[in-house]
Motif scaffolding. Structure first.
Motif, short mmCIF file in Angstrom:
data_model
loop_
_atom_site.label_atom_id
_atom_site.label_comp_id
_atom_site.label_asym_id
_atom_site.label_seq_id
_atom_site.Cartn_x
_atom_site.Cartn_y
_atom_site.Cartn_z
N GLY A 1 33.44 -67.07 -18.24
CA GLY A 1 33.32 -67.92 -17.00
C GLY A 1 33.18 -67.23 -15.81
N THR A 2 32.77 -67.86 -14.86
CA THR A 2 32.75 -66.99 -13.31
C THR A 2 32.82 -68.12 -12.49
N VAL A 3 33.57 -67.75 -11.33
CA VAL A 3 33.54 -68.47 -10.00
C VAL A 3 32.38 -67.97 -9.34
N GLY A 4 32.28 -68.51 -7.89
CA GLY A 4 31.36 -67.98 -7.04
C GLY A 4 32.01 -66.61 -6.20
N GLY A 5 30.98 -66.21 -5.61
CA GLY A 5 31.19 -64.77 -5.02
C GLY A 5 31.46 -63.53 -5.57
N LEU A 6 30.84 -63.64 -6.70
CA LEU A 6 30.88 -62.15 -7.54
C LEU A 6 29.71 -61.31 -7.26
N GLU A 7 28.81 -61.56 -6.40
CA GLU A 7 27.58 -60.79 -6.32
C GLU A 7 28.01 -59.46 -5.87
N GLY A 8 28.99 -59.13 -4.91
CA GLY A 8 29.34 -57.76 -4.49
C GLY A 8 30.39 -57.04 -5.33
N THR A 9 30.65 -57.70 -6.39
CA THR A 9 31.81 -57.07 -7.19
C THR A 9 31.04 -56.22 -8.43
N ILE A 10 31.75 -55.61 -9.43
CA ILE A 10 31.14 -55.08 -10.24
C ILE A 10 30.77 -55.54 -11.55
N VAL A 11 30.84 -56.98 -11.56
CA VAL A 11 30.36 -57.90 -12.58
C VAL A 11 29.06 -57.73 -12.78
N GLY B 1 40.90 -71.25 -25.79
CA GLY B 1 39.85 -70.30 -26.66
C GLY B 1 38.38 -71.06 -26.78
N GLU B 2 38.18 -72.07 -25.75
CA GLU B 2 36.74 -72.46 -25.55
C GLU B 2 35.65 -71.36 -25.14
N ILE B 3 36.14 -70.35 -24.29
CA ILE B 3 35.39 -69.09 -23.91
C ILE B 3 36.13 -67.84 -24.14
N ASP B 4 35.73 -66.45 -24.40
CA ASP B 4 36.18 -65.52 -24.67
C ASP B 4 37.12 -64.98 -23.13
N ALA B 5 36.47 -65.23 -21.97
CA ALA B 5 37.34 -64.53 -20.68
C ALA B 5 36.68 -65.45 -19.74
N GLU C 1 49.37 -65.26 -13.73
CA GLU C 1 48.70 -65.92 -14.82
C GLU C 1 49.69 -66.48 -15.66
N PRO C 2 49.28 -67.73 -16.21
CA PRO C 2 50.36 -68.38 -17.04
C PRO C 2 50.39 -67.80 -18.59
N ALA C 3 51.24 -67.93 -19.25
CA ALA C 3 51.56 -67.38 -20.70
C ALA C 3 50.32 -67.63 -21.42
N GLY C 4 50.46 -66.64 -22.62
CA GLY C 4 49.27 -66.63 -23.34
C GLY C 4 47.59 -66.11 -22.73
N VAL C 5 48.00 -65.52 -21.53
CA VAL C 5 46.82 -65.08 -20.85
C VAL C 5 47.22 -63.59 -20.34
N ALA C 6 46.04 -62.76 -20.58
CA ALA C 6 46.42 -61.26 -20.03
C ALA C 6 45.41 -61.11 -18.94
N SER C 7 45.43 -60.31 -17.89
CA SER C 7 44.50 -60.37 -16.93
C SER C 7 44.25 -58.80 -16.31
N ARG C 8 43.19 -58.82 -15.70
CA ARG C 8 43.04 -57.15 -14.95
C ARG C 8 42.32 -57.72 -13.61
N VAL C 9 42.97 -56.74 -12.54
CA VAL C 9 42.39 -57.15 -11.34
C VAL C 9 41.02 -56.76 -11.04
N LYS D 1 40.76 -61.80 -7.34
CA LYS D 1 40.02 -62.47 -8.19
C LYS D 1 40.53 -61.61 -9.52
N VAL D 2 40.65 -62.17 -10.49
CA VAL D 2 41.19 -61.31 -11.90
C VAL D 2 40.09 -61.73 -13.10
N PHE D 3 40.07 -60.77 -13.86
CA PHE D 3 39.38 -60.96 -15.09
C PHE D 3 40.31 -61.37 -16.17
#
Length: 297
Positions: A96-106, A139-143, A153-161, A267-269
């Protein structure tokens, strides 16, 4: 004690029949019988009670069964791991992606991922941060890449900045020096152009104004940053938007100024925890770590 013998043992235990176990393992029945007899001799007690129409586990067999299954599962996991490492990774990866990721490592990550793992079907889903976060938890999408919630972030979710960002004010060119910050109080004296309430970024902005006891009324709500600044260029109002957006690169139509106090966001993964990570997700995380440590990353 060999893995093949444990495989035969589990097959007999689950099928309750030497004949059906032999068919399942694609061997003749005497081969399985001999292996089970050798295992019973090695362990010093019978594992099955042989009845006329079926076989059932003895207490010793019941004690061995979970260990045998764990050994086979560990071996299968190792095989999958090294298949992945050898470039045989396949399957699907829903991001899943939000907007504004053009200038990131994604984009770079996805490009390298495609080159290394062409057999993985990558599916992108664009939506708001709260919606994507809910889909990850379910669990509908991987990340997903989202605006991290202000309270974490809520319980049950891990994140990386992925990105440390801030909100800036965008005004028509010539209306204000670029080095003169705009206070939040000044901002609300103008028609405000900013993100819709469904956006994760909106929560940061709303909270910042609430802390200053200021009422925030967004006159033009859109998550499209290009449209936000186009409205500014038309003299409609002041845009409160992400500083990291590539749309804000030098443009003679408007000026970008900092806000005071600053409104910072991340913005976090994010991905789901509590279940075994899929091989495509692990590969994505490993690739991110690798690229992040390369010079110029």
């Amino acid at each position: 004690m060999e893995l093949r013998t444990l495989e035969y043992f589990v097959a007999v235990a689950e099928e309750r029949s030497f004949t059906r176990a032999a068919a399942r393992c694609h061997v003749v029945q005497p081969a399985i019988s001999q292996q089970i007899q050798a295992l019973e001799k090695e362990l010093g007690e019978p594992l099955f009670e042989r009845r006329p129409r079926q076989v059932v586990l003895t207490s010793g067999g019941a004690a061995l069964l979970p260990h045998a299954r764990a050994c086979l599962a560990a071996a299968a996991s190792a095989v999958r791991e090294f298949a992945d490492r050898s470039g045989l990774l396949s399957g699907s990866f829903a991001l899943g992606t939000v907007g504004g990721l053009e200038g990131t490592i994604v984009p770079r990550l996805l490009g390298e991922y495609h080159r290394r793992y062409p057999r993985v079907a990558v599916k992108l889903l664009g939506a708001s941060s709260p919606s994507l976060l809910a889909k990850v938890r379910a669990g509908e999408i991987d990340a997903a890449v989202v605006a991290g919630p202000p309270d974490g972030e809520p319980a049950g979710v891990a994140s990386r900045v992925l990105l440390e960002d801030r909100i800036v004010a965008v005004l028509p060119a010539g209306s204000r020096p670029a080095d003169r910050p705009m206070t939040l109080d000044e901002a609300v004296r103008n028609p405000v152009i900013s993100y819709s309430p469904e956006s994760g970024v909106h929560a940061y902005i709303r909270e910042a104004f609430a802390e200053q006891a200021l009422r925030l009324d967004i006159a033009y709500a859109t998550n499209d940053v290009a449209l936000q600044v186009a409205l500014v260029a038309e003299g409609i109002g002041v845009a409160l938007t992400s500083h990291a957006s590539p749309v804000l690169t030098a443009d003679p139509r408007f000026v970008v100024v900092p806000l005071e106090p600053a409104i910072r966001l991340r913005k976090v993964f994010v991905w789901r925890v509590g279940t075994r990570q899929s091989a495509p997700l692990r590969a994505y995380l490993d690739l991110w770590t690798e690229l992040s440590h390369r010079p110029g990353a």
